[in-house]
Structures are given as C-alpha cells and as structure tokens.
Design a protein around this motif. Structure first.
Motif, short mmCIF file in Angstrom:
data_model
loop_
_atom_site.label_atom_id
_atom_site.label_comp_id
_atom_site.label_asym_id
_atom_site.label_seq_id
_atom_site.Cartn_x
_atom_site.Cartn_y
_atom_site.Cartn_z
N SER A 380 0.97 -1.17 0.10
CA SER A 380 0.06 -0.17 -0.18
C SER A 380 0.73 1.39 -0.03
CB SER A 380 -0.93 0.07 1.20
OG SER A 380 -1.36 1.32 1.58
N THR A 409 -1.77 -0.74 -4.03
CA THR A 409 -2.75 0.09 -3.93
C THR A 409 -2.22 1.63 -3.64
OG1 THR A 409 -4.18 -1.64 -3.02
CG2 THR A 409 -4.82 0.45 -2.49
N GLY A 412 -3.64 4.54 -0.96
CA GLY A 412 -3.67 3.69 0.25
C GLY A 412 -4.11 4.49 1.29
#
Length: 514
Positions: A380, A409, A412
């Motif tokens: 993340s 991601t 995040g």
C-alpha cells in the motif's frame, strides 16, 4: 546548440550506464540468492539456537548481540542502541499432569511473565467458574471455593475441529449450530469480564488462594493456541492445549473432578536494558538521506518466533549482506533497523523515531516486513504523495516472476498500528509494509505455540530478499527525493469522513511492571 547536444549526450550516457549497472546489480542479486543463500543458517542460529526473544529476557539480548556479530563478520558496522528498560523474566520448565481420575501428562505452558510455583509441585483439584458468576459481587461470594484449586477461566471449547473444516465438510445446519454454541460461550465469558472489570477479575482471582489459573486461547486450527502474557502477580497462569483443556472442563462439570499437579519454573531477574540493533551502510553522495530496512527482532515466546518475526529479521540481514557485496557504496545511507518490543506496542521503532528526528526527516523510504513466511504480495502507498510514481519506478527492474504477484494500492491508507512501519508513517516518513501472502499465518503461526523453524518456506523468503534488495538499490539511486506529505485521503466508510494520519505515539520505555 552544441552545448545542448553535449548535455543530451552526457545525459544519455549516464542513463545508459545506470541501466547497465542496474541490470548487473539485479543479475548478481538473483544469482547470489539462488546459489549462495544464507537464510537457512541464519534462521537456524536465530530461531533454533537462540529461540524465543521476549522483550526483557536474556534471549532478546543474546539476539541483539548475535545480530551485531553477524554484521561484523560482513564488515558492516552495527550497534545496540538502548532506549529504555523492561521487566526481566526468564521462562523455565512447565510440567503439568492429571493424576486423577486417570493419569495423563497434559500439554501446557506458562504464559509470559507468569509467576512460578517457587520450586514446588502444587497438587489440587480443578474448578470451573459457574455461569451464575456474572459480576464483581457474585465473584466475591464465589471466591472462597477457589482456594487450593486450579481455576479453569476460559469457556469450554465447542469443538476442536477448525471452523473452516466444519464449513467444508459438515451440513450447513451443523456448522451454524456449532458456531452459535462457540459464540454464546465466548460472549458469556467476555460479558463477565466486562461486568467485573478485566483488571479486577484477575486481581481477585490472584488473591483468592487458588493454586493457579488454567486458560485456553485456541487459534482455531489443529494443535495451535495463542500464547500471550499472564494476568497475575502471585499465582501461575498456564495455557492448556484445547484437547486437554476440554478434557479437564468436561470431567470437572461431570463430577469426575480431575486432580492435577503443576510445577512451573520461571525467574524474575529484575530490570534489564532494552535495545534496538542498528546496522549501517554509509551513503557515498547523499549520506544524510536514508533508506531503512525494518523488521522487529523480538517475539512472543510460546514457540520460537520463526515467522513473527524471524523471517523478517533474516530477510533484512540477508539483504544487507548482498548490498555490502554488490552495492557497497550506496548513494544514500542504508540502515537495517532490528526493533525491540514491537509486540507490546511498536516500542522500539517508536523510540527510534523519537530519538532520531535528524534521520526521520531525511528518510527516502522505509521497507518493513512482518507478517509471515510468504512471498510479498501486497504493498500500500500508505497515503503518501506521489507514492504510485516512485514505487512503480522502483519495482520496474524486479523480475516478472516476483513482480507479477504483487498487488499495489495507491494512494492507500496510512497504517495506524500493527507493525513498525506505522511508527514512521505517523511521523510523515514514507514507510511501507511489505505484506506477505497468508500461508495460514493468522491461524497457525501468528503468536502461537507452533511458530517454529519448520514453518519457514525458504523459497518464498528468497523471493523477498531479491525484491527488497532491488527496492533498496532503486530508492538509493533515485535522483528524486520522496515527499514527506500525504495525498487527499479516501473516505472512511465507517465515519463518512476522510481517513486521517495517525498521531505520533510515545514508546513505553520502562515496561512490564503493570
């Protein structure tokens, strides 16, 4: 025009040279990991020989010194940095037997920091706290019955078969029924603690004259219990394996009351200094900027801390070995931080953040690994500005066989706890948790009595070594600084407002005495 062409030519040559150097570095790392990995020997020495590394124990200090010795052999400077003190306790042998109504040696062990039996073998019957005890008043009235007995304080297990197995093989109504029984029993136990007050509950039992407390914290897998800390100052607390705990409970309830004997050795050693162990590869052109390789060295001591966080520790040590061999003059300074007392609240990393603001403000990246033996499969951006751009740039030269398994991601959400990256995130330093795939970590090894060497999947950890070495190299070589700022954070569905950056929290510097 000539100057422009000359500049472009130099720039092209520099870029091409970096590309060739990068390719050589990656090839060297991959070949070294595949042909000459030191992971198995490191794991054996740390996990099998030193063993569990509970904060404040002699074993964690032994581990601190071992890390320094291993780095010294590689020519890498390392030092123990004291940040506080802790209650010093040493585990001894736990032996517990049922001697009536039949003879059986039971599987059990003291919880961390449990009082001992002071060299004696205590023999007494078991007793269950009845359902009618629901609050402080009813507990006080019942307590005299606990004198000279071993008190079973956990609810009766509804099953010893993992619920995932019930779901896979059982009829749905049976799965629902056994789940409901388990939920009801646990809810009743939690409600009693809530009504009594957790501290008051154990304080009263501790002073009741009971011989000891027997608990069972099943991890919902075959043969696994989670082993944490004791709740008493006077009488021992022993975790009993589910199978044996259920046996004692049923016999007690049926009137065939067991008699057990317990000898639990442990030692109180006063107060001990606690340390982070820090290894350093000094930067050549930007020595005041830092990459931090992060993993906690301490563990709980129900087993030997193999995957929490022996694997993270040996990963970062092996990466440092490879960097020293193939990248001995990094542009930025590379630090390996082996933190202490992560398990009690990220105390080591929080202390480092508090004690070294000059490093924290100049961090390029923190790479933290702390969730088992699996290959790194999730990263993340932790909410940091431009993390997508620079992290994807750093991932570019990672072999596809490793990179293709990684889900990223961005931006995040900032981590508020769980592992040591959170200590740096709170201080606005770009820090990233390198999340591993499961290998049933949460059930079978996370804080359990089965977190041992044989649970390490070395082929997976080797992939992580390659990945982290390349990330450290790329972050060090990157001509751009990473910003210490956050993107506009996404909405928290629970609150309806944007997520927030967690506050900096002070470390516990004199712990274990509450």
């Amino acid at each position: 025009m000539r100057r422009t062409l000359s500049f472009l030519a130099v720039a092209f040559i520099s870029l091409n040279t970096f590309s060739q150097t990068r390719e050589t570095f990656v090839n060297n790392i991959v070949q070294e990991v595949n042909a000459n990995s030191k992971l198995e020997s490191l794991a054996h020495e740390l996990v099998d020989v030193i063993g569990p590394r509970l904060v404040g124990t002699p074993q964690i200090k032994q581990a601190n010194d071992w890390v320094i010795k291993k780095y010294a052999a590689l020519g890498i400077p390392a030092a123990n940095q004291q940040y506080g003190t802790w209650r010093s306790w040493q585990r001894g042998i736990t032996h517990i037997d049922m001697i009536a109504p039949r003879v059986k040696t039971l599987e059990g062990m003291q919880l961390a920091w449990s009082p001992s039996t002071n060299g004696k073998t205590l023999t007494g019957q078991t007793i269950v706290i009845p359902e009618s005890v629901t609050d402080s008043a009813s507990l006080v009235k019942w307590l005299p019955k606990a004198r000279g007995k071993f008190v079973l304080i956990s609810p009766e297990p509804a099953t010893g078969i993992p619920f995932a197995t019930w779901d896979e093989f059982g009829f749905k109504d049976n799965y629902k029924r056994i789940s409901a029984i388990d939920s009801t029993r646990n809810a009743h136990a939690q409600q009693r603690l809530l009504q009594t007050g957790r501290s008051a509950f154990f304080r009263m039992l501790d002073r009741s004259g009971a011989f000891g407390l027997l608990s069972m914290y099943w991890s919902r897998g075959y043969g696994v219990n989670k082993i944490f800390s004791a709740y008493t100052k006077n009488i021992p607390v022993v975790d009993i394996a589910l199978e044996d705990y259920g046996l004692l409970y049923r016999l007690t309830q049926s009137g065939n009351t067991p008699t057990i004997s317990l000898k639990a050795d442990s030692k109180e050693l006063g107060t001990a200094p606690v340390y982070n162990t820090i290894a350093t590869l000094k930067g050549s052109t930007k020595p005041e900027e830092y990459i931090v390789l992060s993993a906690h060295l301490d563990s709980w001591d129900g087993a030997t801390g193999a995957t929490d966080n022996g694997t993270g520790t040996i990963l970062m040590m092996e990466v440092m070995r490879l960097l020293k061999k193939y990248y001995p003059n990094p542009k930025r300074t590379i630090i390996a931080g082996h933190w202490n007392s992560e398990e009690q609240g990220l105390n080591g990393s929080r202390a480092f953040v508090a004690d070294h603001p000059e490093i924290v403000k100049n961090i390029q990246a923190v790479f933290n690994q702390d969730n088992g033996t699996g290959r790194i499969s999730f990263i993340s951006g932790q909410g940091f500005k431009n993390a997508s751009a620079y992290f994807n740039r750093w991932l570019e030269p990672v072999p596809d066989s490793i990179r293709s398994h990684i889900q990223t991601t961005f931006p995040g959400i900032p981590g508020g706890g769980g592992s040591d990256h959170a200590a740096f995130v709170a201080a606005s330093a770009p820090a990233f948790m390198l999340g591993s795939n499961s290998w049933n970590y949460g059930t079978y090894t996370w804080h359990t009595n089965r977190d041992t060497y044989d649970k390490i999947v070395f082929d997976e950890v080797k992939k992580n070594v390659i990945l982290v070495a390349i990330l450290a190299y790329m972050a060090s070589e990157d001509p751009e600084r990473t910003p210490h700022a956050f993107e506009t954070l996404p909405i928290n569905e629970r609150t309806g407002k944007p997520h927030v950056v967690p506050e900096v929290r002070a470390p516990e510097r004199n712990g274990g005495f509450d």
